[in-house]
Motif scaffolding. Structure first.
Motif, PDB file in Angstrom:
ATOM      1  N   ASP A 285       0.833  -1.207   0.000  1.00 56.59           N
ATOM      2  CA  ASP A 285       0.000   0.000   0.000  1.00 56.59           C
ATOM      3  C   ASP A 285       0.865   1.252   0.000  1.00 56.59           C
ATOM      4  OD1 ASP A 285      -2.333  -1.406  -0.065  1.00 56.59           O
ATOM      5  OD2 ASP A 285      -2.726  -1.232   2.091  1.00 56.59           O
ATOM      6  N   ARG A 286       1.940   1.215   0.769  1.00 55.08           N
ATOM      7  CA  ARG A 286       2.814   2.394   0.843  1.00 55.08           C
ATOM      8  C   ARG A 286       3.471   2.671  -0.509  1.00 55.08           C
ATOM      9  NH1 ARG A 286       8.458   3.753   3.279  1.00 55.08           N
ATOM     10  NH2 ARG A 286       8.154   5.984   3.521  1.00 55.08           N
ATOM     11  N   THR A 287       3.967   1.646  -1.186  1.00 55.53           N
ATOM     12  CA  THR A 287       4.611   1.827  -2.488  1.00 55.53           C
ATOM     13  C   THR A 287       3.607   2.324  -3.519  1.00 55.53           C
ATOM     14  OG1 THR A 287       6.171   0.065  -1.968  1.00 55.53           O
ATOM     15  CG2 THR A 287       5.960   0.684  -4.279  1.00 55.53           C
ATOM     16  N   ARG A 288       2.403   1.757  -3.515  1.00 50.83           N
ATOM     17  CA  ARG A 288       1.372   2.226  -4.445  1.00 50.83           C
ATOM     18  C   ARG A 288       1.032   3.685  -4.185  1.00 50.83           C
ATOM     19  NH1 ARG A 288      -2.992  -2.010  -3.526  1.00 50.83           N
ATOM     20  NH2 ARG A 288      -4.120  -0.092  -3.237  1.00 50.83           N
ATOM     21  N   TRP A 289       0.952   4.079  -2.913  1.00 56.04           N
ATOM     22  CA  TRP A 289       0.654   5.466  -2.564  1.00 56.04           C
ATOM     23  C   TRP A 289       1.767   6.389  -3.039  1.00 56.04           C
ATOM     24  CZ3 TRP A 289      -2.942   8.759  -1.622  1.00 56.04           C
ATOM     25  CH2 TRP A 289      -2.625   9.990  -1.093  1.00 56.04           C
ATOM     26  N   ILE A 290       3.001   5.999  -2.836  1.00 52.79           N
ATOM     27  CA  ILE A 290       4.134   6.827  -3.264  1.00 52.79           C
ATOM     28  C   ILE A 290       4.133   6.990  -4.780  1.00 52.79           C
ATOM     29  CG2 ILE A 290       6.658   6.887  -3.443  1.00 52.79           C
ATOM     30  CD1 ILE A 290       6.707   5.642  -0.605  1.00 52.79           C
ATOM     31  N   LEU A 291       3.890   5.911  -5.513  1.00 54.28           N
ATOM     32  CA  LEU A 291       3.852   5.988  -6.980  1.00 54.28           C
ATOM     33  C   LEU A 291       2.682   6.850  -7.460  1.00 54.28           C
ATOM     34  CD1 LEU A 291       4.734   2.309  -7.916  1.00 54.28           C
ATOM     35  CD2 LEU A 291       6.183   4.331  -8.188  1.00 54.28           C
ATOM     36  N   ALA A 292       1.517   6.641  -6.896  1.00 53.72           N
ATOM     37  CA  ALA A 292       0.347   7.426  -7.308  1.00 53.72           C
ATOM     38  C   ALA A 292       0.531   8.901  -6.950  1.00 53.72           C
ATOM     39  CB  ALA A 292      -0.917   6.880  -6.643  1.00 53.72           C
ATOM     40  N   SER A 293       1.083   9.159  -5.784  1.00 54.83           N
ATOM     41  CA  SER A 293       1.313  10.536  -5.357  1.00 54.83           C
ATOM     42  C   SER A 293       2.338  11.223  -6.249  1.00 54.83           C
ATOM     43  CB  SER A 293       1.788  10.538  -3.899  1.00 54.83           C
ATOM     44  OG  SER A 293       2.011  11.846  -3.458  1.00 54.83           O
ATOM     45  N   GLY A 294       3.399  10.516  -6.610  1.00 57.80           N
ATOM     46  CA  GLY A 294       4.420  11.085  -7.501  1.00 57.80           C
ATOM     47  C   GLY A 294       3.874  11.393  -8.877  1.00 57.80           C
ATOM     48  N   LEU A 295       3.082  10.486  -9.415  1.00 56.85           N
ATOM     49  CA  LEU A 295       2.473  10.695 -10.728  1.00 56.85           C
ATOM     50  C   LEU A 295       1.519  11.893 -10.687  1.00 56.85           C
ATOM     51  CD1 LEU A 295       1.946   9.722 -13.641  1.00 56.85           C
ATOM     52  CD2 LEU A 295       0.170   8.238 -12.705  1.00 56.85           C
TER      53      LEU A 295
ATOM     54  N   ALA B 119       1.615  14.386  -8.565  1.00 54.45           N
ATOM     55  CA  ALA B 119       2.395  15.615  -8.338  1.00 54.45           C
ATOM     56  C   ALA B 119       3.014  16.127  -9.630  1.00 54.45           C
ATOM     57  CB  ALA B 119       3.482  15.355  -7.300  1.00 54.45           C
ATOM     58  N   THR B 120       3.522  15.220 -10.446  1.00 56.20           N
ATOM     59  CA  THR B 120       4.118  15.620 -11.719  1.00 56.20           C
ATOM     60  C   THR B 120       3.074  16.250 -12.635  1.00 56.20           C
ATOM     61  OG1 THR B 120       5.753  13.857 -11.537  1.00 56.20           O
ATOM     62  CG2 THR B 120       5.407  14.790 -13.717  1.00 56.20           C
ATOM     63  N   ALA B 121       1.943  15.606 -12.759  1.00 59.39           N
ATOM     64  CA  ALA B 121       0.878  16.144 -13.605  1.00 59.39           C
ATOM     65  C   ALA B 121       0.366  17.477 -13.063  1.00 59.39           C
ATOM     66  CB  ALA B 121      -0.271  15.137 -13.697  1.00 59.39           C
ATOM     67  N   ALA B 122       0.195  17.559 -11.763  1.00 65.38           N
ATOM     68  CA  ALA B 122      -0.314  18.796 -11.157  1.00 65.38           C
ATOM     69  C   ALA B 122       0.656  19.955 -11.333  1.00 65.38           C
ATOM     70  CB  ALA B 122      -0.596  18.572  -9.672  1.00 65.38           C
ATOM     71  N   SER B 123       1.957  19.674 -11.294  1.00 66.53           N
ATOM     72  CA  SER B 123       2.923  20.770 -11.441  1.00 66.53           C
ATOM     73  C   SER B 123       2.878  21.371 -12.840  1.00 66.53           C
ATOM     74  CB  SER B 123       4.337  20.289 -11.107  1.00 66.53           C
ATOM     75  OG  SER B 123       4.799  19.371 -12.070  1.00 66.53           O
ATOM     76  N   PHE B 124       2.737  20.530 -13.859  1.00 64.17           N
ATOM     77  CA  PHE B 124       2.639  21.052 -15.226  1.00 64.17           C
ATOM     78  C   PHE B 124       1.357  21.864 -15.426  1.00 64.17           C
ATOM     79  CE2 PHE B 124       5.612  17.518 -16.226  1.00 64.17           C
ATOM     80  CZ  PHE B 124       6.628  18.292 -16.765  1.00 64.17           C
ATOM     81  N   VAL B 125       0.259  21.338 -14.943  1.00 68.54           N
ATOM     82  CA  VAL B 125      -1.023  22.038 -15.084  1.00 68.54           C
ATOM     83  C   VAL B 125      -1.013  23.346 -14.291  1.00 68.54           C
ATOM     84  CG1 VAL B 125      -3.485  21.894 -14.538  1.00 68.54           C
ATOM     85  CG2 VAL B 125      -2.321  19.941 -15.572  1.00 68.54           C
ATOM     86  N   THR B 126      -0.473  23.304 -13.087  1.00 69.05           N
ATOM     87  CA  THR B 126      -0.431  24.488 -12.234  1.00 69.05           C
ATOM     88  C   THR B 126       0.409  25.599 -12.851  1.00 69.05           C
ATOM     89  OG1 THR B 126      -0.717  23.147 -10.265  1.00 69.05           O
ATOM     90  CG2 THR B 126       0.201  25.335  -9.947  1.00 69.05           C
ATOM     91  N   ARG B 127       1.588  25.249 -13.312  1.00 67.10           N
ATOM     92  CA  ARG B 127       2.471  26.258 -13.902  1.00 67.10           C
ATOM     93  C   ARG B 127       1.824  26.910 -15.116  1.00 67.10           C
ATOM     94  NH1 ARG B 127       8.611  24.839 -14.743  1.00 67.10           N
ATOM     95  NH2 ARG B 127       8.023  23.985 -12.756  1.00 67.10           N
ATOM     96  N   SER B 128       1.229  26.101 -15.969  1.00 63.86           N
ATOM     97  CA  SER B 128       0.583  26.626 -17.168  1.00 63.86           C
ATOM     98  C   SER B 128      -0.605  27.512 -16.808  1.00 63.86           C
ATOM     99  CB  SER B 128       0.128  25.469 -18.058  1.00 63.86           C
ATOM    100  OG  SER B 128      -0.551  25.951 -19.176  1.00 63.86           O
ATOM    101  N   ALA B 129      -1.443  27.060 -15.884  1.00 60.78           N
ATOM    102  CA  ALA B 129      -2.623  27.835 -15.492  1.00 60.78           C
ATOM    103  C   ALA B 129      -2.224  29.153 -14.827  1.00 60.78           C
ATOM    104  CB  ALA B 129      -3.492  27.018 -14.540  1.00 60.78           C
TER     105      ALA B 129
ATOM    106  N   ALA C 212      -5.380  19.249  -4.905  1.00 61.11           N
ATOM    107  CA  ALA C 212      -5.810  18.504  -6.087  1.00 61.11           C
ATOM    108  C   ALA C 212      -4.923  17.277  -6.314  1.00 61.11           C
ATOM    109  CB  ALA C 212      -5.777  19.407  -7.318  1.00 61.11           C
ATOM    110  N   ARG C 213      -3.638  17.424  -6.059  1.00 63.69           N
ATOM    111  CA  ARG C 213      -2.719  16.293  -6.226  1.00 63.69           C
ATOM    112  C   ARG C 213      -3.066  15.174  -5.262  1.00 63.69           C
ATOM    113  NH1 ARG C 213       1.453  14.743  -3.190  1.00 63.69           N
ATOM    114  NH2 ARG C 213       1.517  16.716  -2.083  1.00 63.69           N
ATOM    115  N   ARG C 214      -3.330  15.518  -4.016  1.00 58.46           N
ATOM    116  CA  ARG C 214      -3.683  14.476  -3.044  1.00 58.46           C
ATOM    117  C   ARG C 214      -5.000  13.800  -3.410  1.00 58.46           C
ATOM    118  NH1 ARG C 214      -1.034  13.647   1.443  1.00 58.46           N
ATOM    119  NH2 ARG C 214      -2.877  12.972   2.591  1.00 58.46           N
TER     120      ARG C 214
END
Length: 88
Positions: free
Chosen positions: A4-14, A16-26, A70-72
């Motif tokens: 569960d911890r590894t899945r959470w870390i992977l999902a959170s990282g993915l 976060a990456t998507a949110a950073s691109f969307v956030t910067r552009s917006a 939104a990332r969480r």
């Protein structure tokens, strides 16, 4: 199977990456729409008015907070569970 911890870390990282691109552009598009200019590259520069630097800093901070929320939420959606411990 991933823990569960590894899945959470992977999902959170993915998320976060998507949110950073969307956030910067917006944020850049919103600033450009509101002011007609590009956002300040360095708010600490002596060429940037203090009011512009202050507004940019507040706007970026608010958008960053909303982005983190939104990332969480996205990570929860991708993973299906939210662990009780903070992994980010």
């Amino acid at each position: 199977m991933l823990s569960d911890r590894t899945r959470w870390i992977l999902a959170s990282g993915l998320a976060a990456t998507a949110a950073s691109f969307v956030t910067r552009s917006a944020l850049r598009k919103g600033w450009n729409t509101a002011t007609g200019d590009d956002p300040p590259l360095n708010p600490d520069s002596s060429e940037t008015a203090w009011t512009e630097a202050l507004v940019w800093t507040v706007a970026a901070s608010v958008v960053a907070g909303v982005s983190r929320l939104a990332r969480r939420t996205a990570a929860h959606f991708l993973d299906g569970t939210v662990p009780t411990d903070r992994y980010d």
